[in-house]
Design a protein around this motif. Structure first.
Motif, short mmCIF file in Angstrom:
data_model
loop_
_atom_site.label_atom_id
_atom_site.label_comp_id
_atom_site.label_asym_id
_atom_site.label_seq_id
_atom_site.Cartn_x
_atom_site.Cartn_y
_atom_site.Cartn_z
N VAL A 1 5.99 -11.46 5.09
CA VAL A 1 6.73 -11.09 3.88
C VAL A 1 5.75 -10.56 2.83
O VAL A 1 4.75 -11.20 2.51
CB VAL A 1 7.51 -12.29 3.32
CG1 VAL A 1 8.18 -11.95 2.00
CG2 VAL A 1 8.53 -12.78 4.33
N LYS A 2 6.06 -9.37 2.32
CA LYS A 2 5.27 -8.77 1.25
C LYS A 2 6.22 -8.40 0.12
O LYS A 2 7.19 -7.68 0.33
CB LYS A 2 4.53 -7.53 1.76
CG LYS A 2 3.46 -7.83 2.77
CD LYS A 2 2.75 -6.56 3.21
CE LYS A 2 1.70 -6.88 4.25
NZ LYS A 2 2.22 -6.95 5.60
N VAL A 3 5.91 -8.89 -1.07
CA VAL A 3 6.71 -8.59 -2.25
C VAL A 3 5.77 -8.04 -3.31
O VAL A 3 4.76 -8.65 -3.61
CB VAL A 3 7.44 -9.86 -2.76
CG1 VAL A 3 8.23 -9.55 -4.01
CG2 VAL A 3 8.35 -10.42 -1.69
N LYS B 1 6.11 -3.27 -13.10
CA LYS B 1 6.88 -3.36 -14.34
C LYS B 1 8.29 -2.77 -14.22
O LYS B 1 9.24 -3.35 -14.73
CB LYS B 1 6.11 -2.69 -15.47
CG LYS B 1 6.64 -3.00 -16.82
CD LYS B 1 5.61 -2.71 -17.89
CE LYS B 1 5.98 -3.28 -19.22
NZ LYS B 1 5.95 -4.71 -19.31
N THR B 2 8.44 -1.66 -13.53
CA THR B 2 9.76 -1.02 -13.42
C THR B 2 10.18 -0.80 -11.98
O THR B 2 11.20 -0.16 -11.73
CB THR B 2 9.76 0.35 -14.13
OG1 THR B 2 8.74 1.17 -13.53
CG2 THR B 2 9.50 0.20 -15.61
N LYS B 3 9.41 -1.33 -11.05
CA LYS B 3 9.68 -1.11 -9.63
C LYS B 3 9.49 -2.42 -8.86
O LYS B 3 8.69 -3.26 -9.25
CB LYS B 3 8.71 -0.07 -9.08
CG LYS B 3 9.21 0.68 -7.87
CD LYS B 3 8.16 1.68 -7.42
CE LYS B 3 8.40 3.00 -8.07
NZ LYS B 3 7.54 4.06 -7.56
N PHE B 4 10.24 -2.55 -7.79
CA PHE B 4 10.17 -3.75 -6.96
C PHE B 4 10.16 -3.32 -5.50
O PHE B 4 10.98 -2.49 -5.09
CB PHE B 4 11.38 -4.65 -7.25
CG PHE B 4 11.54 -5.80 -6.32
CD1 PHE B 4 10.75 -6.93 -6.43
CD2 PHE B 4 12.48 -5.76 -5.30
CE1 PHE B 4 10.89 -7.98 -5.56
CE2 PHE B 4 12.64 -6.81 -4.43
CZ PHE B 4 11.83 -7.93 -4.58
N ALA B 5 9.24 -3.85 -4.71
CA ALA B 5 9.16 -3.49 -3.29
C ALA B 5 9.15 -4.77 -2.45
O ALA B 5 8.52 -5.77 -2.81
CB ALA B 5 7.92 -2.66 -3.01
#
Length: 159
Positions: free
Chosen positions: A27-29, A33-37
């Motif tokens: 799992v990689k998170v 600030k304005t983006k989520f992956a």
């Protein structure tokens, strides 16, 4: 590579996203600030899943975190401006096929005031103090009426 199915809901100080991937690995998170992956290997086929979201508003990437369970990965995105409602998760109004609203956890908190919450607590206390089964009237044989329906015949005794 496929996007992971996810559901989200808005809270006063954060946004919660749950990626519904059983037995996830690697799992990689990435909180920006304005983006989520999000990416992982998971499911019965050990398939690679990858999601990227341009967020509706800014988050505090240092206070955001995630937790992996056997059934899903829960992501807590701390809002940069707590108290501001997010009508959607994404910056664009485009509907993402893999993303849905978690209505089981959704609450219209922006309409709540402290006074209304106090009223709710009072209502809850009143409901709890209304009494139990002892207050119910005895309904056994409430109205012994000889004018019974034609199909209400006396049942034979059991042997």
């Amino acid at each position: 590579m496929h996007p992971a199915t996810a559901k989200w809901y808005d809270k006063r100080d954060s946004v919660i996203i749950e990626f519904c991937i059983a037995d996830s690995k690697d799992v990689k998170v990435n909180f920006d600030k304005t983006k989520f992956a999000f990416s992982c290997l998971g499911g019965a086929d050990n398939e690679k899943h990858e999601n990227e979201i341009e967020l509706f508003e800014a988050i505090d990437e240092n206070e955001s975190k995630h937790k992996r369970t056997d059934r899903s990965v829960l992501c807590y995105l701390r809002k940069a401006q707590p108290g501001k409602a997010w009508p959607r998760l994404t910056k664009d109004k485009t509907k993402l096929s893999w993303l849905s609203v978690d209505f089981n956890n959704w609450k219209d908190w922006e309409d709540d005031s402290e006074e209304e919450m106090g009223n709710f607590d009072q209502f809850s206390d009143m409901m709890n103090n209304m009494g139990g089964e002892d207050d119910l009237p005895d309904l056994d044989g409430a109205e012994e009426d000889d004018s019974a329906d034609s199909d209400d015949e006396k049942m034979p005794d059991l042997e």
